[in-house]
Scaffold this motif. Structure first.
Motif, PDB file in Angstrom:
ATOM      1  N   MET A 126      37.644  26.642  37.483  1.00 58.09           N
ATOM      2  CA  MET A 126      36.383  26.225  37.842  1.00 58.09           C
ATOM      3  C   MET A 126      35.157  27.186  38.194  1.00 58.09           C
ATOM      4  O   MET A 126      34.024  27.356  37.796  1.00 58.09           O
ATOM      5  N   ILE A 127      35.724  28.218  39.051  1.00 57.83           N
ATOM      6  CA  ILE A 127      34.678  28.994  39.566  1.00 57.83           C
ATOM      7  C   ILE A 127      34.353  30.113  38.475  1.00 57.83           C
ATOM      8  O   ILE A 127      33.206  30.384  38.336  1.00 57.83           O
ATOM      9  N   PRO A 128      35.207  30.725  37.634  1.00 55.00           N
ATOM     10  CA  PRO A 128      34.603  31.333  36.425  1.00 55.00           C
ATOM     11  C   PRO A 128      33.690  30.736  35.664  1.00 55.00           C
ATOM     12  O   PRO A 128      32.856  31.293  35.090  1.00 55.00           O
ATOM     13  N   ALA A 129      34.057  29.278  35.445  1.00 58.63           N
ATOM     14  CA  ALA A 129      33.245  28.579  34.457  1.00 58.63           C
ATOM     15  C   ALA A 129      31.802  28.504  35.107  1.00 58.63           C
ATOM     16  O   ALA A 129      30.668  28.641  34.556  1.00 58.63           O
ATOM     17  N   LEU A 130      31.774  28.246  36.210  1.00 63.55           N
ATOM     18  CA  LEU A 130      30.528  28.068  37.135  1.00 63.55           C
ATOM     19  C   LEU A 130      29.584  29.527  37.096  1.00 63.55           C
ATOM     20  O   LEU A 130      28.539  29.361  36.824  1.00 63.55           O
ATOM     21  N   LEU A 131      30.433  30.459  37.171  1.00 61.74           N
ATOM     22  CA  LEU A 131      29.758  31.837  37.002  1.00 61.74           C
ATOM     23  C   LEU A 131      29.210  32.060  35.631  1.00 61.74           C
ATOM     24  O   LEU A 131      27.990  32.422  35.366  1.00 61.74           O
ATOM     25  N   GLY A 132      29.913  31.831  34.665  1.00 60.35           N
ATOM     26  CA  GLY A 132      29.724  31.752  33.311  1.00 60.35           C
ATOM     27  C   GLY A 132      28.410  30.978  33.044  1.00 60.35           C
ATOM     28  O   GLY A 132      27.514  31.340  32.287  1.00 60.35           O
ATOM     29  N   ILE A 133      28.429  29.730  33.681  1.00 63.56           N
ATOM     30  CA  ILE A 133      27.135  28.718  33.342  1.00 63.56           C
ATOM     31  C   ILE A 133      25.839  29.536  34.037  1.00 63.56           C
ATOM     32  O   ILE A 133      24.849  29.414  33.358  1.00 63.56           O
ATOM     33  N   ILE A 134      25.974  29.908  34.985  1.00 63.40           N
ATOM     34  CA  ILE A 134      24.817  30.522  35.873  1.00 63.40           C
ATOM     35  C   ILE A 134      24.596  31.801  35.000  1.00 63.40           C
ATOM     36  O   ILE A 134      23.206  31.980  34.777  1.00 63.40           O
ATOM     37  N   LEU A 135      25.406  32.675  34.539  1.00 62.39           N
ATOM     38  CA  LEU A 135      25.150  33.575  33.753  1.00 62.39           C
ATOM     39  C   LEU A 135      24.233  33.309  32.391  1.00 62.39           C
ATOM     40  O   LEU A 135      23.207  34.003  32.065  1.00 62.39           O
TER      41      LEU A 135
ATOM     42  N   SER B 166      22.969  20.192  34.915  1.00 65.37           N
ATOM     43  CA  SER B 166      23.863  18.976  34.383  1.00 65.37           C
ATOM     44  C   SER B 166      25.014  19.786  33.755  1.00 65.37           C
ATOM     45  O   SER B 166      26.077  19.034  33.585  1.00 65.37           O
ATOM     46  N   ALA B 167      25.224  21.243  33.631  1.00 67.93           N
ATOM     47  CA  ALA B 167      26.484  21.739  33.053  1.00 67.93           C
ATOM     48  C   ALA B 167      27.395  21.751  34.338  1.00 67.93           C
ATOM     49  O   ALA B 167      28.288  21.395  34.225  1.00 67.93           O
ATOM     50  N   VAL B 168      26.977  21.986  35.597  1.00 62.74           N
ATOM     51  CA  VAL B 168      27.729  21.840  36.758  1.00 62.74           C
ATOM     52  C   VAL B 168      28.234  20.332  36.730  1.00 62.74           C
ATOM     53  O   VAL B 168      29.462  20.274  37.077  1.00 62.74           O
ATOM     54  N   LEU B 169      27.319  19.375  36.742  1.00 67.27           N
ATOM     55  CA  LEU B 169      27.699  17.967  36.831  1.00 67.27           C
ATOM     56  C   LEU B 169      28.958  17.791  35.794  1.00 67.27           C
ATOM     57  O   LEU B 169      29.911  16.829  35.944  1.00 67.27           O
ATOM     58  N   TYR B 170      28.608  18.203  34.557  1.00 66.30           N
ATOM     59  CA  TYR B 170      29.472  17.890  33.341  1.00 66.30           C
ATOM     60  C   TYR B 170      30.728  18.490  33.488  1.00 66.30           C
ATOM     61  O   TYR B 170      31.820  17.970  33.596  1.00 66.30           O
ATOM     62  N   CYS B 171      31.023  19.563  34.063  1.00 58.19           N
ATOM     63  CA  CYS B 171      32.204  20.261  34.539  1.00 58.19           C
ATOM     64  C   CYS B 171      32.983  19.360  35.708  1.00 58.19           C
ATOM     65  O   CYS B 171      34.369  19.095  35.427  1.00 58.19           O
ATOM     66  N   LEU B 172      32.213  19.072  36.759  1.00 60.65           N
ATOM     67  CA  LEU B 172      32.708  18.449  37.661  1.00 60.65           C
ATOM     68  C   LEU B 172      33.332  16.938  37.370  1.00 60.65           C
ATOM     69  O   LEU B 172      34.406  16.461  37.723  1.00 60.65           O
ATOM     70  N   ILE B 173      32.487  16.367  36.435  1.00 60.97           N
ATOM     71  CA  ILE B 173      33.102  14.810  35.954  1.00 60.97           C
ATOM     72  C   ILE B 173      34.227  15.261  35.256  1.00 60.97           C
ATOM     73  O   ILE B 173      35.021  14.215  35.307  1.00 60.97           O
TER      74      ILE B 173
ATOM     75  N   ASP C 145      34.067  28.666  25.788  1.00 64.25           N
ATOM     76  CA  ASP C 145      34.426  27.799  26.893  1.00 64.25           C
ATOM     77  C   ASP C 145      33.285  27.383  27.685  1.00 64.25           C
ATOM     78  O   ASP C 145      32.936  26.339  28.001  1.00 64.25           O
ATOM     79  N   VAL C 146      32.670  28.482  28.153  1.00 65.32           N
ATOM     80  CA  VAL C 146      31.343  28.277  29.136  1.00 65.32           C
ATOM     81  C   VAL C 146      30.030  27.619  28.213  1.00 65.32           C
ATOM     82  O   VAL C 146      29.662  26.963  28.566  1.00 65.32           O
ATOM     83  N   LEU C 147      30.116  28.213  26.880  1.00 64.46           N
ATOM     84  CA  LEU C 147      29.157  27.417  26.022  1.00 64.46           C
ATOM     85  C   LEU C 147      29.543  25.663  25.920  1.00 64.46           C
ATOM     86  O   LEU C 147      28.532  25.112  25.853  1.00 64.46           O
ATOM     87  N   LEU C 148      30.830  25.555  25.743  1.00 63.98           N
ATOM     88  CA  LEU C 148      31.383  24.198  25.614  1.00 63.98           C
ATOM     89  C   LEU C 148      30.862  23.292  27.002  1.00 63.98           C
ATOM     90  O   LEU C 148      30.934  22.064  26.835  1.00 63.98           O
ATOM     91  N   SER C 149      30.758  24.153  28.075  1.00 63.14           N
ATOM     92  CA  SER C 149      30.711  23.190  29.249  1.00 63.14           C
ATOM     93  C   SER C 149      29.112  22.749  29.451  1.00 63.14           C
ATOM     94  O   SER C 149      28.869  22.154  30.544  1.00 63.14           O
TER      95      SER C 149
END
Lengths: 325, 297
Positions: free
Chosen positions: A1-10, A300-307, B133-137
């Motif tokens: 989850m944390i790497p995904a969040l960092l990726g989303i922010i990046l 919305s990406a963070v919410l999407y991940c959390l959901i 994966d990040v793009l998919l999120s």
């Protein structure tokens, strides 16, 4: 989850700083003199090295600062806070409608395969997935407001003649229920119905289709034959034995549909003048105000991940075997 | 099944060529045939639009504004008196073109990424797959909005935005295919005789992974047309007065309350039938390519 969040922010950062569009030019306008653009660039910190801008951006996010919306003159966070309950109410209602309609339709279609209901549900699923939400919304307004007069004008969350219910949760339906304001309750439900149906149509189509196919798979299994052989009533076999086991793929689809609903909310709120975050984003697009769009993408990406994380956890409740794996 | 048994019978004359047999199987699936019909119809409309459109779609005629369907204007006119049928026909050009470019972007970037990740494994795989994966999120419409907004509204940015959003789907699909194909004997044999990795990926793995990618590309066309028209509706795609279905609906939006339904109805039906066509064909292709799903209907 944390790497995904960092990726989303990046990625959100890259979208705003690295792609060809210059935020300073967008803010100042194409015709602005170079010194004005340069001043804005300095104010926004765009003259700093990219890594330094990224750390500034991380620091801002850590402080809950999503930037400023130039077209409203407020911070994006405060704009979001005031509009978010309307979007949550619309999205929750849409999911509720999709669940209430699509799961029973999928179950009936599977248990009465090749019947009229099955054919109707398949046609609905096909069409529901193809109809553009912005077109459907306008057609619903035309039929139910302009022609039949059954729906209220597509504006706002409650009749203009009424005061909003006492603010408890920000969700008008819930607040009017909690404060026993039944006039406001009726008005808010009527205002919510059309946009929620519009937003839920695509989800309904996909959930009904998924429920049908996963029910068909479960119904053919040995434990269902055993349940029937034991002499259990068909309703118990279907609801207690088959449906529970068929729910996992439906839950997955519902989680994934949340992303569609967030995007769809932008369009639906625009069509129905719904005062939520979606309509605010459309206004930001038209005003070329990038900070709210960037913040919405991130949130919305963070919410999407959390959901989807929550859906993964719910799997364990629906199917206890998953918890032990 | 007749076709299959005829082809395999000994002593029979030369069997039907593969593409013809494939097409026959595809057309036997009624829904796929309907889908193909819609696609052929819209493609022909897009190609011959300049010759069959009854009016110039961009020339306003204020004397004929907001005319209902019928008479000289079969599908009516818009708020500038422009013929809606002509604009719908021209709109097909932009929508199909946008879909093709967007899907090509997704394919050209996603497929090599997925192939390289699965072929080389290790750190390359981790980096590429985490990126996908990040793009998919990101919710797809939200991400395409953000990309289009940051590049600047227009047809080109809509194509890029929709194309980028589709990259992870193709990447993951190619990854899954390559993971299994890289262990096959013919790939190992090619590697052992010193064939370059690039050649193995392009000549041996890609052709064998093409079937599911083709299905994804067909389904992706429908998604691309829908997303691009949504962007135009929001003001992030094609700008007026260009005849594009989403932009036409956006322009006709305010007239729906006063009862001028035809301004939005026909472009909307055009989007829906085009998406339906690609979705049905995609499903049909999947059924035909996977014998387990082939119903024979």
């Amino acid at each position: 989850m944390i790497p995904a969040l960092l990726g989303i922010i990046l990625i959100t950062f890259i979208l705003s700083r690295v792609l060809p569009g210059d935020p300073a030019v967008m803010l100042a306008g194409e015709q602005a003199p170079p010194d004005v653009i340069e001043k804005i660039r300095q104010d926004m910190g765009l003259d700093k090295p990219l890594y330094s801008q990224f750390f500034d951006y991380l620091g801002m996010l850590a402080r809950g600062d999503l930037g400023d919306a130039y077209h409203t003159g407020h911070s994006v966070a405060s704009d979001f806070a005031s509009r978010f309950p309307a979007t949550v109410e619309l999205t929750l209602f849409s999911i509720l409608i999709a669940i209430i309609v699509a799961i029973p339709v999928g179950v009936i279609a599977a248990t009465r395969k090749e019947s009229v209901i099955d054919h109707i549900s398949r046609v609905f699923s096909l069409i529901g997935a193809c109809v553009p939400i912005f077109w459907l919304g306008l057609i619903l307004i035309y039929i139910f407001y302009s022609k039949l007069g059954w729906a209220p004008p597509p504006m706002g969350r409650i009749s203009g003649e009424l005061n909003p219910p006492t603010d408890i949760t920000g969700l008008y339906v819930l607040d009017s229920l909690l404060s026993a304001d039944f006039v406001a309750l009726k008005s808010s439900i009527i205002h919510l119905l059309l946009p929620a149906i519009c937003l839920s149509t695509g989800t309904m189509a996909i959930v009904a289709r998924m429920t049908r196919s996963s029910m068909l798979e479960v119904i053919g299994q040995d434990f269902i034959r055993t349940a029937r052989a034991k002499g259990l009533r068909e309703s118990i076999v279907i609801c207690k034995h088959a449906l529970i086991n068929a729910l996992i793929p439906t839950l997955t689809v519902l989680g994934l549909q949340f992303g569609y609903l967030l995007g769809g909310a932008v369009i639906t709120e625009t069509i129905f003048s719904w005062p939520g975050v979606g309509g605010y984003i459309t206004d930001s697009i038209l005003a070329a105000d990038y900070a709210p769009i960037q913040a919405f993408t991130l949130v919305s990406a963070v919410l999407y991940c959390l959901i989807n994380l929550a859906v993964d956890l719910i799997y364990g409740l629906v199917d206890p075997r998953i918890r032990y794996e | 099944m007749t076709v299959m048994s005829t082809a395999s019978s000994p002593g029979q004359q030369k069997s039907a060529p593969k593409p013809a047999r494939f097409l026959r199987l595809l057309l036997r699936n009624r829904l796929a045939a309907i889908g193909l019909g819609f696609i052929v119809l819209w493609t022909i409309a897009a190609i011959v639009a300049p010759w069959i459109a009854p009016y110039n779609p961009y020339v306003p005629d204020m004397a004929a504004k907001l005319q209902p369907p019928g008479g000289a204007h079969m599908l009516g006119t818009d708020n500038f008196g422009r013929d809606i049928l002509s604009r719908v026909l021209y709109g097909a050009r932009i929508s199909i073109w946008t879909g093709l470019i967007a899907v090509s972007i997704s394919f050209v970037i996603g497929v090599p990424l997925g192939g390289i990740a699965a072929y080389y494994r290790g750190r390359t795989e981790t980096i590429i797959m985490r990126l996908l994966d990040v793009l998919l999120s990101f919710p797809s419409l939200v991400l395409s909005m953000a990309i289009a907004a940051s590049i600047g509204a227009g047809l080109f940015s809509a194509m890029i935005a929709v194309g980028v959003v589709g990259i992870p789907e193709f990447g993951r699909l190619m990854y899954g295919q390559t993971i299994s194909l890289r262990e096959k004997e013919y790939v190992e044999a090619s590697r052992s005789i010193g064939v370059k990795d690039r050649v193995i990926l392009l000549r041996h793995i890609l052709p064998n992974a093409l079937a599911p990618l083709l299905v994804q590309a067909t389904l992706g066309m429908g998604f691309a047309i829908l997303t691009a028209s949504s962007l135009s509706f929001l003001g992030l795609g094609v700008k007026p007065p260009t005849a594009e279905w989403g932009a036409m609906i956006a322009e006709g939006r305010e007239y729906i309350i006063s009862g001028e339904w035809w301004l939005v109805t026909f472009p909307g039906l055009s989007i829906a039938t085009a998406i339906l066509g690609f979705n049905l064909l995609g499903d049909g292709l999947r059924d035909v390519m996977d014998p387990r799903l082939r119903s024979g209907k």
